[in-house]
Design a protein around this motif. Structure first.
Motif, PDB file in Angstrom:
ATOM      1  N   ARG A   1       0.827  -1.211   0.000  1.00 37.39           N
ATOM      2  CA  ARG A   1       0.000   0.000   0.000  1.00 37.39           C
ATOM      3  C   ARG A   1       0.857   1.256   0.000  1.00 37.39           C
ATOM      4  O   ARG A   1       0.555   2.226  -0.701  1.00 37.39           O
ATOM      5  CB  ARG A   1      -0.916  -0.030   1.224  1.00 37.39           C
ATOM      6  CG  ARG A   1      -1.815   1.200   1.354  1.00 37.39           C
ATOM      7  CD  ARG A   1      -2.749   1.040   2.521  1.00 37.39           C
ATOM      8  NE  ARG A   1      -3.541   2.234   2.748  1.00 37.39           N
ATOM      9  CZ  ARG A   1      -4.439   2.354   3.711  1.00 37.39           C
ATOM     10  NH1 ARG A   1      -4.666   1.332   4.522  1.00 37.39           N
ATOM     11  NH2 ARG A   1      -5.117   3.470   3.859  1.00 37.39           N
ATOM     12  N   GLN A   2       1.931   1.257   0.793  1.00 37.73           N
ATOM     13  CA  GLN A   2       2.799   2.430   0.856  1.00 37.73           C
ATOM     14  C   GLN A   2       3.468   2.709  -0.485  1.00 37.73           C
ATOM     15  O   GLN A   2       3.543   3.864  -0.928  1.00 37.73           O
ATOM     16  CB  GLN A   2       3.873   2.213   1.941  1.00 37.73           C
ATOM     17  CG  GLN A   2       3.318   2.193   3.355  1.00 37.73           C
ATOM     18  CD  GLN A   2       2.673   3.511   3.744  1.00 37.73           C
ATOM     19  OE1 GLN A   2       3.208   4.577   3.464  1.00 37.73           O
ATOM     20  NE2 GLN A   2       1.515   3.442   4.366  1.00 37.73           N
ATOM     21  N   ILE A   3       3.940   1.652  -1.146  1.00 31.10           N
ATOM     22  CA  ILE A   3       4.600   1.838  -2.448  1.00 31.10           C
ATOM     23  C   ILE A   3       3.619   2.394  -3.463  1.00 31.10           C
ATOM     24  O   ILE A   3       3.896   3.372  -4.172  1.00 31.10           O
ATOM     25  CB  ILE A   3       5.197   0.505  -2.932  1.00 31.10           C
ATOM     26  CG1 ILE A   3       6.376   0.094  -2.042  1.00 31.10           C
ATOM     27  CG2 ILE A   3       5.666   0.622  -4.381  1.00 31.10           C
ATOM     28  CD1 ILE A   3       6.940  -1.262  -2.366  1.00 31.10           C
ATOM     29  N   VAL A   4       2.425   1.756  -3.556  1.00 25.98           N
ATOM     30  CA  VAL A   4       1.415   2.207  -4.527  1.00 25.98           C
ATOM     31  C   VAL A   4       0.988   3.635  -4.227  1.00 25.98           C
ATOM     32  O   VAL A   4       0.892   4.477  -5.138  1.00 25.98           O
ATOM     33  CB  VAL A   4       0.196   1.256  -4.503  1.00 25.98           C
ATOM     34  CG1 VAL A   4      -0.927   1.812  -5.374  1.00 25.98           C
ATOM     35  CG2 VAL A   4       0.597  -0.131  -4.993  1.00 25.98           C
ATOM     36  N   LEU A   5       0.749   3.916  -2.936  1.00 26.90           N
ATOM     37  CA  LEU A   5       0.284   5.256  -2.553  1.00 26.90           C
ATOM     38  C   LEU A   5       1.340   6.313  -2.856  1.00 26.90           C
ATOM     39  O   LEU A   5       1.028   7.383  -3.398  1.00 26.90           O
ATOM     40  CB  LEU A   5      -0.066   5.269  -1.062  1.00 26.90           C
ATOM     41  CG  LEU A   5      -0.762   6.535  -0.536  1.00 26.90           C
ATOM     42  CD1 LEU A   5      -2.094   6.734  -1.237  1.00 26.90           C
ATOM     43  CD2 LEU A   5      -0.972   6.437   0.971  1.00 26.90           C
ATOM     44  N   HIS A   6       2.584   6.034  -2.551  1.00 25.65           N
ATOM     45  CA  HIS A   6       3.645   7.021  -2.790  1.00 25.65           C
ATOM     46  C   HIS A   6       3.833   7.277  -4.280  1.00 25.65           C
ATOM     47  O   HIS A   6       3.963   8.432  -4.707  1.00 25.65           O
ATOM     48  CB  HIS A   6       4.949   6.530  -2.162  1.00 25.65           C
ATOM     49  CG  HIS A   6       4.945   6.619  -0.666  1.00 25.65           C
ATOM     50  ND1 HIS A   6       5.916   6.057   0.122  1.00 25.65           N
ATOM     51  CD2 HIS A   6       4.067   7.199   0.191  1.00 25.65           C
ATOM     52  CE1 HIS A   6       5.650   6.294   1.393  1.00 25.65           C
ATOM     53  NE2 HIS A   6       4.537   6.978   1.462  1.00 25.65           N
ATOM     54  N   TYR A   7       3.875   6.191  -5.078  1.00 27.47           N
ATOM     55  CA  TYR A   7       3.994   6.377  -6.513  1.00 27.47           C
ATOM     56  C   TYR A   7       2.814   7.182  -7.059  1.00 27.47           C
ATOM     57  O   TYR A   7       2.989   8.094  -7.882  1.00 27.47           O
ATOM     58  CB  TYR A   7       4.059   5.019  -7.215  1.00 27.47           C
ATOM     59  CG  TYR A   7       5.458   4.521  -7.454  1.00 27.47           C
ATOM     60  CD1 TYR A   7       6.139   4.816  -8.623  1.00 27.47           C
ATOM     61  CD2 TYR A   7       6.112   3.754  -6.501  1.00 27.47           C
ATOM     62  CE1 TYR A   7       7.431   4.363  -8.840  1.00 27.47           C
ATOM     63  CE2 TYR A   7       7.410   3.292  -6.702  1.00 27.47           C
ATOM     64  CZ  TYR A   7       8.058   3.603  -7.881  1.00 27.47           C
ATOM     65  OH  TYR A   7       9.325   3.164  -8.086  1.00 27.47           O
ATOM     66  N   PHE A   8       1.600   6.843  -6.607  1.00 27.53           N
ATOM     67  CA  PHE A   8       0.402   7.516  -7.105  1.00 27.53           C
ATOM     68  C   PHE A   8       0.432   9.002  -6.761  1.00 27.53           C
ATOM     69  O   PHE A   8       0.142   9.854  -7.609  1.00 27.53           O
ATOM     70  CB  PHE A   8      -0.840   6.858  -6.508  1.00 27.53           C
ATOM     71  CG  PHE A   8      -2.130   7.358  -7.102  1.00 27.53           C
ATOM     72  CD1 PHE A   8      -2.636   6.810  -8.273  1.00 27.53           C
ATOM     73  CD2 PHE A   8      -2.832   8.385  -6.498  1.00 27.53           C
ATOM     74  CE1 PHE A   8      -3.814   7.279  -8.826  1.00 27.53           C
ATOM     75  CE2 PHE A   8      -4.013   8.866  -7.036  1.00 27.53           C
ATOM     76  CZ  PHE A   8      -4.510   8.308  -8.209  1.00 27.53           C
ATOM     77  N   ILE A   9       0.793   9.308  -5.512  1.00 28.91           N
ATOM     78  CA  ILE A   9       0.819  10.717  -5.087  1.00 28.91           C
ATOM     79  C   ILE A   9       1.865  11.504  -5.867  1.00 28.91           C
ATOM     80  O   ILE A   9       1.612  12.630  -6.316  1.00 28.91           O
ATOM     81  CB  ILE A   9       1.078  10.798  -3.566  1.00 28.91           C
ATOM     82  CG1 ILE A   9      -0.134  10.274  -2.795  1.00 28.91           C
ATOM     83  CG2 ILE A   9       1.399  12.232  -3.152  1.00 28.91           C
ATOM     84  CD1 ILE A   9       0.080  10.206  -1.295  1.00 28.91           C
ATOM     85  N   VAL A  10       3.049  10.926  -6.044  1.00 30.09           N
ATOM     86  CA  VAL A  10       4.115  11.622  -6.766  1.00 30.09           C
ATOM     87  C   VAL A  10       3.708  11.894  -8.209  1.00 30.09           C
ATOM     88  O   VAL A  10       3.836  13.018  -8.714  1.00 30.09           O
ATOM     89  CB  VAL A  10       5.424  10.799  -6.707  1.00 30.09           C
ATOM     90  CG1 VAL A  10       6.464  11.376  -7.668  1.00 30.09           C
ATOM     91  CG2 VAL A  10       5.987  10.781  -5.298  1.00 30.09           C
ATOM     92  N   VAL A  11       3.207  10.854  -8.891  1.00 29.53           N
ATOM     93  CA  VAL A  11       2.830  11.026 -10.304  1.00 29.53           C
ATOM     94  C   VAL A  11       1.628  11.946 -10.428  1.00 29.53           C
ATOM     95  O   VAL A  11       1.569  12.797 -11.331  1.00 29.53           O
ATOM     96  CB  VAL A  11       2.545   9.653 -10.939  1.00 29.53           C
ATOM     97  CG1 VAL A  11       2.039   9.824 -12.374  1.00 29.53           C
ATOM     98  CG2 VAL A  11       3.795   8.790 -10.925  1.00 29.53           C
ATOM     99  N   PHE A  12       0.643  11.798  -9.522  1.00 25.70           N
ATOM    100  CA  PHE A  12      -0.540  12.665  -9.572  1.00 25.70           C
ATOM    101  C   PHE A  12      -0.143  14.126  -9.380  1.00 25.70           C
ATOM    102  O   PHE A  12      -0.620  15.010 -10.106  1.00 25.70           O
ATOM    103  CB  PHE A  12      -1.530  12.240  -8.490  1.00 25.70           C
ATOM    104  CG  PHE A  12      -2.727  13.150  -8.387  1.00 25.70           C
ATOM    105  CD1 PHE A  12      -3.760  13.069  -9.306  1.00 25.70           C
ATOM    106  CD2 PHE A  12      -2.804  14.108  -7.378  1.00 25.70           C
ATOM    107  CE1 PHE A  12      -4.859  13.921  -9.215  1.00 25.70           C
ATOM    108  CE2 PHE A  12      -3.894  14.955  -7.287  1.00 25.70           C
ATOM    109  CZ  PHE A  12      -4.926  14.861  -8.202  1.00 25.70           C
ATOM    110  N   SER A  13       0.739  14.395  -8.417  1.00 23.62           N
ATOM    111  CA  SER A  13       1.171  15.780  -8.179  1.00 23.62           C
ATOM    112  C   SER A  13       1.909  16.337  -9.389  1.00 23.62           C
ATOM    113  O   SER A  13       1.683  17.489  -9.793  1.00 23.62           O
ATOM    114  CB  SER A  13       2.076  15.831  -6.939  1.00 23.62           C
ATOM    115  OG  SER A  13       1.402  15.346  -5.799  1.00 23.62           O
ATOM    116  N   ALA A  14       2.788  15.506  -9.986  1.00 28.41           N
ATOM    117  CA  ALA A  14       3.533  15.962 -11.162  1.00 28.41           C
ATOM    118  C   ALA A  14       2.589  16.226 -12.335  1.00 28.41           C
ATOM    119  O   ALA A  14       2.730  17.238 -13.045  1.00 28.41           O
ATOM    120  CB  ALA A  14       4.580  14.915 -11.547  1.00 28.41           C
ATOM    121  N   LEU A  15       1.631  15.313 -12.546  1.00 32.61           N
ATOM    122  CA  LEU A  15       0.674  15.497 -13.644  1.00 32.61           C
ATOM    123  C   LEU A  15      -0.193  16.736 -13.413  1.00 32.61           C
ATOM    124  O   LEU A  15      -0.446  17.514 -14.349  1.00 32.61           O
ATOM    125  CB  LEU A  15      -0.219  14.265 -13.770  1.00 32.61           C
ATOM    126  CG  LEU A  15       0.352  13.077 -14.544  1.00 32.61           C
ATOM    127  CD1 LEU A  15      -0.605  11.904 -14.484  1.00 32.61           C
ATOM    128  CD2 LEU A  15       0.602  13.461 -16.008  1.00 32.61           C
TER     129      LEU A  15
END
Length: 482
Positions: free
Chosen positions: A8-22
């Motif tokens: 969950r932490q890996i998926v959440l961190h990747y999602f937040i980083v990419v979402f913020s960048a997008l």
């Protein structure tokens, strides 16, 4: 919903980083597109005004006279897709290119900007129609006249529709990218979590005492190192347990033999008869076996103290040459029984700071082992020499030697090269730690079938200290060295 954990932490961190960048990229992109479109409209109108000014004022330069001249001016300033208005300096609309005539004066920001000498610009919602528009205004002055404000009003609905479509397209692309990132991040998380779950399960089995379990799988990087470390740990525990079992078996035998002799001779003596010679022999055997038992117990106690860092040594000045001569006298009978010659070659006054009893224990064990594993009618050389600031002692024999496999284990606790020779397997381990307590080094060099050389290097006392009659300045007695 993904349960709590590393996945969950890996998926959440990747999602937040990419979402913020997008989100940041799309906001910047849409603002840039909006600015580009609005600036293009503004530049088009402004360029049109400049072109009309060049032609209308420089070539025709009319004198405005009533509505007929305003209508002529309106015709020259006309622009497709934009409503043209001629206003006075109070903001009242004098003439309009559209059929709609506003009833009130215009007070928007573009009017005040035009009156200040700039090309005014205003974007907002038109009060009468509710439509998003852009207004561009400029003050035009003719000779002898108060001047008029030329104002263009153009709709932004088409442009806003295009911007909305671009926004929806960018949102769709962003959602697709996030979906792809979500899939890949879950795959990445699984590639980490699944091996960890496997490692955890096997580790739990090891914790229950099942050390035959192994982590299987070709894991890479840190996971591979973790798996290899746990497998190695299990292997070492199995080996240590085996060594411990062998030690218990060996020590049981070592204790049983002298106890059997003591018990047998005690019963013989107690049975009567009292033959003086037989009694004397029996008492000697009882004394000898008792001393052997005491030696075994003391060896185990010494090892226990070393393991718990409770071994204390009384520091004094030790002459290694004299120490080895004493050891040779102690072991002369044992060496003579096997026709083994003990030879000493030493520098004069090889003095070190140490505990004489503990160093005697070290060298007594080393020379005793050399005798034990040497061939009959051979020789053991004890060589002492100086090497820099160290006193180096070598115990050389031409006995059975040690194989390469055993050489890496020979200093391990409870390990015995030849269990049939007796002993606890602790002697060399204790010697190693005692030498280290004296800030020294113990090295073993051996070739199977050719013999063994054990090298002990100890810090040498300074030359001026060695030559004085008094005691050297050393740490106080019973100080534990670490």
């Amino acid at each position: 919903m993904i349960k709590k954990g590393i996945r969950r932490q890996i998926v959440l961190h990747y999602f937040i980083v990419v979402f913020s960048a997008l989100l940041l990229a799309e906001v910047i992109f849409l603002l840039a597109i909006r600015t580009y479109y609005y600036d293009s409209i503004y530049s088009h109108i402004k360029n049109h005004i400049d072109n009309v000014e060049d032609y209308y004022y420089q070539r025709i330069n009319p004198g405005l006279d009533g509505n007929r001249d305003l209508a002529s001016m309106l015709t020259y300033y006309d622009l497709n897709s934009a409503n043209v208005q001629i206003l006075d300096t109070q903001g009242n609309v004098l003439i309009n290119s559209s059929e709609f005539q506003p009833d009130m004066s215009v007070k928007t920001a573009d009017i005040s900007q035009a009156l200040s000498g700039n090309v005014g610009r205003w974007v907002g919602r038109q009060a009468s129609t509710g439509e998003n528009v852009m207004a561009v205004s400029k003050l035009e002055q003719s000779s002898g006249q108060d001047g008029y404000i030329v104002r263009y009003v153009t709709s932004l609905e088409t442009v806003n529709d295009k911007l909305f479509n671009l926004t929806m397209l960018a949102t769709g692309v962003g959602a697709a990218v996030l979906a792809i990132v979500l899939v890949f991040s879950m795959g990445l998380a699984n590639s980490i979590v699944q091996p960890l779950n496997t490692i955890t399960a096997v580790s739990a089995e090891m914790a229950r005492g099942k050390f035959n379990q192994r982590i299987k799988g070709d894991y890479k990087y840190e996971l591979g190192e973790l798996a290899s470390t746990l497998n190695y740990m299990a292997q070492e525990i199995v080996r240590s347990n085996q060594v411990k079992d062998d030690f218990i078996s060996s020590i049981s035998h070592e204790l049983r033999t002298p106890l059997t002799s003591i018990k047998g001779w005690s019963e013989t003596i107690n049975s009567g008869g009292y033959d003086p010679e037989e009694t004397r022999i029996g008492m000697e055997i009882i004394t000898k076996e008792t001393e052997r038992l005491i030696g075994l117990v003391e060896e185990i106690l010494d090892f226990s103290k070393l393991q718990q860092n409770e071994m204390k040594i009384a520091i004094g000045r030790v002459d290694i040459k004299e120490l080895l001569q004493e050891i040779m006298l102690n072991l002369w009978t044992k060496a003579e029984s096997r026709q083994i010659e003990l030879r000493l070659k030493s520098e004069d006054r090889p003095l070190v700071a140490g505990d004489a009893n503990r160093l005697k224990q070290v060298f007594l064990n080393l020379v005793d082992n050399a005798i034990k594993f040497s061939h009959e009618h051979s020789a053991i050389d004890l060589v002492v020499y100086f090497e820099g600031d160290n006193v180096v002692t070598e115990v050389r024999d031409t006995g059975i030697g040690i194989s390469e496999d055993h050489l890496v284990k020979v200093r391990d606790r409870f390990f015995q090269v030849d269990p049939l020779n007796g002993g606890t397997g602790l002697g060399l381990a204790i010697s190693q730690q005692l030498v280290e307590l004296h800030k020294g080094i113990l090295l073993i060099q051996s070739t199977l079938g050719e013999g063994t050389t054990i090298v002990v290097s100890l810090p040498r006392l300074p030359e001026n200290t060695a030559q004085t009659d008094g005691a050297p300045e050393l740490p106080p007695a019973d100080e534990k060295l670490s």
